[in-house]
Motif scaffolding. Structure first.
Motif, short mmCIF file in Angstrom:
data_model
loop_
_atom_site.label_atom_id
_atom_site.label_comp_id
_atom_site.label_asym_id
_atom_site.label_seq_id
_atom_site.Cartn_x
_atom_site.Cartn_y
_atom_site.Cartn_z
N THR A 72 2.25 -0.44 -2.92
CA THR A 72 3.33 -1.65 -2.57
C THR A 72 2.11 -2.77 -1.90
O THR A 72 1.93 -2.70 -1.27
CB THR A 72 3.90 -0.90 -2.04
N ARG A 73 3.62 -3.86 -2.46
CA ARG A 73 2.97 -5.05 -0.93
C ARG A 73 4.06 -5.20 0.24
O ARG A 73 4.62 -5.27 0.00
CB ARG A 73 2.50 -6.75 -2.22
N THR A 74 2.94 -5.28 1.67
CA THR A 74 3.81 -5.62 2.48
C THR A 74 3.36 -6.70 2.77
O THR A 74 2.48 -7.52 3.53
CB THR A 74 3.38 -4.44 2.93
N LEU A 75 4.79 -8.03 3.37
CA LEU A 75 3.90 -9.39 3.59
C LEU A 75 4.06 -9.14 5.44
O LEU A 75 5.10 -8.51 6.08
CB LEU A 75 5.00 -10.14 3.66
N GLU A 84 10.95 -15.88 -2.11
CA GLU A 84 9.92 -17.45 -1.86
C GLU A 84 8.42 -16.24 -2.21
O GLU A 84 7.26 -16.78 -2.36
CB GLU A 84 10.06 -18.60 -0.87
N PHE A 85 8.66 -15.17 -1.27
CA PHE A 85 7.11 -14.68 -0.91
C PHE A 85 6.23 -14.11 -2.81
O PHE A 85 7.01 -12.86 -3.08
CB PHE A 85 7.94 -13.11 -0.29
N PRO A 86 5.59 -14.72 -2.76
CA PRO A 86 4.74 -13.96 -4.14
C PRO A 86 4.90 -12.74 -4.04
O PRO A 86 4.42 -12.43 -4.58
CB PRO A 86 4.05 -15.44 -3.99
N ALA A 87 4.29 -12.59 -3.09
CA ALA A 87 4.10 -10.78 -2.24
C ALA A 87 5.11 -10.06 -3.36
O ALA A 87 5.06 -9.09 -3.51
CB ALA A 87 3.62 -10.57 -1.06
N ASP A 140 0.96 -15.82 1.91
CA ASP A 140 1.97 -16.36 0.89
C ASP A 140 2.19 -17.45 1.61
O ASP A 140 1.65 -18.10 2.40
CB ASP A 140 3.25 -15.17 1.17
N PRO A 141 3.21 -18.37 1.13
CA PRO A 141 2.66 -19.59 1.28
C PRO A 141 3.61 -20.69 2.88
O PRO A 141 3.11 -21.84 3.38
CB PRO A 141 4.03 -20.95 0.70
N THR A 164 8.47 -3.55 -6.41
CA THR A 164 8.32 -3.43 -4.85
C THR A 164 8.85 -4.32 -3.85
O THR A 164 7.53 -5.10 -3.73
CB THR A 164 7.17 -2.21 -5.11
N ILE A 183 -0.19 -11.19 3.03
CA ILE A 183 0.17 -10.55 1.74
C ILE A 183 -0.88 -8.27 1.95
O ILE A 183 -2.47 -9.34 2.40
CB ILE A 183 -0.12 -10.65 0.56
N GLY A 193 5.14 -9.27 -6.85
CA GLY A 193 3.87 -8.11 -7.17
C GLY A 193 4.32 -7.31 -8.69
O GLY A 193 4.64 -7.16 -9.37
N ALA A 194 3.62 -6.84 -8.89
CA ALA A 194 2.69 -6.14 -10.37
C ALA A 194 4.27 -4.80 -10.33
O ALA A 194 4.16 -4.63 -11.26
CB ALA A 194 1.27 -5.18 -10.32
N ASN A 195 3.99 -3.50 -9.13
CA ASN A 195 5.27 -3.28 -9.24
C ASN A 195 6.50 -3.15 -8.98
O ASN A 195 7.79 -1.85 -8.98
CB ASN A 195 4.59 -2.09 -9.29
N ARG A 203 4.54 1.34 14.25
CA ARG A 203 3.93 2.00 13.38
C ARG A 203 2.66 1.44 12.82
O ARG A 203 2.28 -0.13 13.36
CB ARG A 203 5.16 2.02 11.91
N PRO A 235 8.12 -6.17 -0.81
CA PRO A 235 7.79 -6.19 0.74
C PRO A 235 8.45 -5.32 1.81
O PRO A 235 9.81 -5.87 2.18
CB PRO A 235 7.25 -7.03 1.16
N ALA A 236 8.29 -4.09 2.45
CA ALA A 236 8.61 -3.58 3.09
C ALA A 236 9.62 -4.50 4.89
O ALA A 236 10.53 -4.01 4.97
CB ALA A 236 9.12 -2.25 3.44
N ALA A 237 8.08 -5.15 4.57
CA ALA A 237 8.30 -5.91 5.36
C ALA A 237 9.20 -6.97 5.59
O ALA A 237 9.97 -7.91 6.75
CB ALA A 237 7.32 -6.53 6.04
N ALA A 238 9.93 -7.86 4.25
CA ALA A 238 10.62 -8.72 4.37
C ALA A 238 12.08 -8.68 4.24
O ALA A 238 12.58 -9.20 4.15
CB ALA A 238 9.92 -9.76 3.04
#
Lengths: 158, 255
Positions: free
Chosen positions: B241-244, A46-49, B228-229, A56, B234, A52-54, B218, A58-61
């Protein structure tokens, strides 16, 4: 019977497709029963992040969730009580950076004892043991993100 | 030291249970104890001075006697744990609104809920989730401090330092409690989307802000790209790259 052997039995059940396996060896006996597979976790998707364009993720999720969850199910069958995260957040093993962890592998814990903190946007959630038991597994590294429902600890009830 | 005029606050919110201490370890601890004893939602514990004011992850909250407003509010909301993190954004909005209402100064919000005046932090909020779904919202507002310890000096401010005048804590507390009620009501009645929209309007940190995020082991850097919802931040990193960001201390970087 060792944890490794139990894991092997779980693998056997999983691969063979039988519903239940009971093994007795000396004084120890283990019964492994297949339960319906857990509902897939949709939180990540569900995360829109992530869209994203590429593409990839998100590392956090994403990273730690899937293997830990699988392992958690396997362990659950091996009679460990799995402590899961009630929210998406960051896992902290101790009350403050550098302090001793709340619990370590092998520790005996009592119901209500704090095992870790999950932080989500400055909402601090102390996760407590629900049963008395021995901490057998920890599935998450300190300061790592966790998903909703992700396994945190495996506790063998006393 | 002038103690808080509790009668004045009680007269303004007669329905509410308010406990006030001249000094206490932490209002968070006292509020958690009251919550465990079953106190009603909205119960407030405040203190003129905290000897062990709590910040995030074992950090302390500088709680000089009678110069700041230090309160913890017990809330029992019909929300599942999954729906609670966005409450921390709503509380940031509430603290900012109370400050602006009383002082007239505009506030910025730094994700998730630091209240900034002139780029420096003047209020901090920490929320503790308790058993049985109750939460304790700890809110600290720097009101009349004229100086801070050297390590806080570059990042902290007070309403007095920002405006050059002193403020009574009573009207600020009354405004804060009203604003918390009103933003909690928005969250419950209209859902998280409205809170996210209001937060995005009030905060200069939500989009196009170059920041560093301290995640304990880090530090991530990048440019913010909205919420995000769930209200998570974000972050578009240097490599695209995108990280939440679900938790972590956000600080500005030079553009």
């Amino acid at each position: 019977m060792t944890i490794e052997e139990i894991k092997e039995f779980i693998r056997l059940v999983t691969e063979s497709g039988v519903d239940e396996l009971e093994v007795q060896r000396g004084d120890s006996r283990v019964r492994i029963r297949r339960s319906p597979p857990p509902a897939p976790q949709t939180v990540v998707a569900e995360f829109p992040a992530q869209r994203g364009a590429n593409n990839t993720p998100p590392a956090a999720a994403v990273n730690p969730a899937a293997p830990a969850a699988e392992e958690a199910e396997a362990e659950a069958a091996g009679s460990l009580v799995i402590v899961k995260s009630p929210i998406v957040g960051t896992f902290y093993e101790s009350p403050s950076p550098g302090a001793s962890p709340f619990v370590q592998i092998g520790d005996t814990v009592q119901p209500g004892q704090v095992l870790c903190i999950i932080e989500s946007m400055k909402l601090m959630n102390e996760i407590e043991a629900e049963v008395a038991g021995v901490v057998m597994k920890r599935f998450v590294e300190n300061a790592q993100p966790v998903e909703y429902g992700e396994a945190l600890f495996g506790i063998r009830p006393l | 030291m002038i103690s808080l005029d509790l009668e004045r606050v009680r007269a303004a919110c007669p329905e509410r249970l308010i406990l006030w201490r001249e000094t206490t370890g932490s209002t968070m601890t006292e509020a958690a104890r009251l919550a465990a004893e079953g106190c009603p939602s909205g119960t407030v514990v405040g203190a003129d001075e905290q000897t062990a004011g709590q910040g995030r992850l074992g950090r302390s909250w500088h709680s000089e006697k009678a110069t700041g407003l230090y309160v913890s509010i017990v809330l029992r909301l019909p929300l599942e744990p999954v729906g609670l993190p966005v409450l921390t954004l709503a509380l940031g909005l509430a603290a900012a609104e109370a400050i602006t209402r009383v002082t007239g100064i505009p506030c910025d919000l730094r994700w998730p809920n630091d209240v900034l005046v002139g780029g420096k932090k003047c209020a901090g909020i920490l929320v503790q989730l308790l058993d049985q779904g109750a939460v304790v919202a700890g809110i600290g507002i720097n009101v009349n401090q004229t100086r801070f310890p050297p390590e806080l000096e570059p990042i902290a401010t007070s309403l007095r330092l920002a405006t050059g005048r002193e403020y009574s804590r009573e009207p600020l507390l009354i405004a804060l409690l009203a604003a918390v009620d009103s933003f909690v009501k928005i969250l419950l009645d209209e859902g998280p989307e409205t809170i996210l929209r209001l937060f995005s309007q009030a905060s200069s940190y939500v989009v196009n802000r170059r920041v560093a995020v301290d995640q304990g082991e880090r530090t991530l850097t990048g440019v913010t790209e909205g919420l995000d919802p769930s209200g998570f931040l974000i972050l578009r990193r240097e490599d695209g790259t995108r990280t939440l960001i679900v938790a972590g201390g956000v600080r500005p970087l030079p553009e």
